[in-house]
Design a protein around this motif. Sequence first.
Motif, short mmCIF file in Angstrom:
data_model
loop_
_atom_site.label_atom_id
_atom_site.label_comp_id
_atom_site.label_asym_id
_atom_site.label_seq_id
_atom_site.Cartn_x
_atom_site.Cartn_y
_atom_site.Cartn_z
N ALA A 76 40.82 43.89 17.94
CA ALA A 76 42.11 44.41 18.44
C ALA A 76 41.57 45.04 19.80
O ALA A 76 42.03 44.89 20.84
N ILE A 77 40.41 45.53 19.62
CA ILE A 77 40.06 46.19 20.83
C ILE A 77 39.58 45.30 21.85
O ILE A 77 39.81 45.30 23.22
N ASP A 78 38.76 44.12 21.46
CA ASP A 78 38.36 43.11 22.15
C ASP A 78 39.67 42.28 23.08
O ASP A 78 39.51 42.42 24.36
N LEU A 79 40.66 42.12 22.38
CA LEU A 79 41.94 41.47 23.11
C LEU A 79 42.34 42.24 23.89
O LEU A 79 42.91 42.00 24.96
N TRP A 80 42.44 43.47 23.65
CA TRP A 80 43.37 44.58 24.72
C TRP A 80 42.52 44.82 25.67
O TRP A 80 42.93 44.62 26.89
N LEU A 81 41.03 44.97 25.70
CA LEU A 81 40.24 45.12 26.96
C LEU A 81 40.11 43.96 27.64
O LEU A 81 39.97 43.91 28.86
N SER A 82 40.21 42.81 27.07
CA SER A 82 40.09 41.41 27.85
C SER A 82 41.29 41.08 28.62
O SER A 82 41.22 40.73 29.76
N LYS A 83 42.25 41.70 27.97
CA LYS A 83 43.68 41.55 28.68
C LYS A 83 43.98 42.44 29.85
O LYS A 83 44.37 42.12 31.04
N LYS A 84 43.40 43.76 29.92
CA LYS A 84 43.25 44.71 30.87
C LYS A 84 42.52 44.31 32.00
O LYS A 84 42.59 44.70 33.19
N LEU A 85 41.13 43.61 31.68
CA LEU A 85 40.30 43.26 32.73
C LEU A 85 40.59 42.08 33.34
O LEU A 85 40.07 41.66 34.35
N GLY A 86 41.24 41.07 32.89
CA GLY A 86 41.96 39.94 33.35
C GLY A 86 42.75 40.09 34.64
O GLY A 86 44.02 39.73 34.61
N VAL A 87 42.36 40.44 35.76
CA VAL A 87 43.01 40.95 36.77
C VAL A 87 43.11 39.91 37.71
O VAL A 87 43.87 40.02 38.85
N CYS A 88 42.32 38.65 37.62
CA CYS A 88 42.46 37.65 38.48
C CYS A 88 42.85 36.53 37.73
O CYS A 88 42.59 35.38 38.35
N ALA A 89 43.45 36.42 36.52
CA ALA A 89 44.04 35.37 35.64
C ALA A 89 44.99 34.63 36.58
O ALA A 89 45.27 33.42 36.03
N GLY A 90 45.72 35.10 37.23
CA GLY A 90 46.75 34.39 38.16
C GLY A 90 46.82 34.86 39.45
O GLY A 90 46.53 35.92 39.64
N GLU A 91 47.82 33.99 40.22
CA GLU A 91 47.92 34.29 41.56
C GLU A 91 48.89 35.56 41.70
O GLU A 91 48.57 36.38 42.64
N SER A 92 49.60 35.90 40.73
CA SER A 92 50.44 37.07 40.62
C SER A 92 49.90 38.47 40.06
O SER A 92 50.34 39.55 39.83
N SER A 93 48.43 38.25 39.74
CA SER A 93 47.95 39.41 39.12
C SER A 93 47.53 40.23 40.04
O SER A 93 47.87 40.18 41.11
N SER A 94 47.04 41.58 39.52
CA SER A 94 46.88 42.61 40.72
C SER A 94 45.77 42.28 41.37
O SER A 94 45.78 42.71 42.67
#
Length: 263
Positions: A76-94
């Motif tokens: 659960a921690i792995d999935l949560w942290l990976s989603k938080k760090l995925g800041v370049c996953a898409g063009e609309s990301s932060s």
Amino acid sequence: RLSPRTDSGGKPRGTHLVSQSRSRPLLSPPLQDGCAEAEEAAGPGGLSLVPPSLPEEGRMDLNPSFLGIALRSLLAIDLWLSKKLGVCAGESSSWGSVRPLMKLLEISGHGITWLLGTLYCLCRSDSWAGREVLMNLLFALLLDLLVVALIKGLVRRRRPAHNQMDMFVTLSVDKYSFPSGHATRASLVSRFILKHLVLAIPLRVLVVLWAFILGLSRVMLGRHNVTDVAFGFFLGYMQYSIVDYCWLSPHNAPVLFILWNQQ
């Protein structure tokens, strides 16, 4: 219940038992068996000392193992942290504007890039020492591709849901996430370079930074989870130990070097 019996003169002649089947039904066989078990387990005074056991299919595991709880929490921690760090996953990301730079970094750690580069340098090399180092680097890259493909095929962990499948030259097993091939290659190649190339301290620092940023970019692009990259670094580090142990040289693999020299 006793009921008086009378004769024709109205005098009682005796008594007889009256059936009480209509006032109290008989116990069914399963209930009688349960009562018998309860009577056997009853203590002094008729008090039951053993609680009735639940049916096998009705029992619940009220004591889950500590290892199972720890693994689920880590996942659960792995999935949560990976989603938080995925800041370049898409063009609309932060950090979507940095995505092209991250994809360029992705190409710098791709297996095809390193294989073609190593083969080119091996063909251009004119010294036995250089060919020996490049031959073992080629062996290390092929070993890395084989081991990572085998583990991905066995584990079959899907890539993160926020990942976009626009990766550079993917194969069949590249749809799986564990472990990160870029992370294993970055760890393996950086250790190989630091061991066998004479570099100034600033260049050695750049090699380590390249490996670390490459692994981090895999999470930022949404390609991998954090544990995929962490295990990839560990696996690449251990793979170099295998390469170093099985080091190819003109002494233990003369045929290989003679064949390559004739090309």
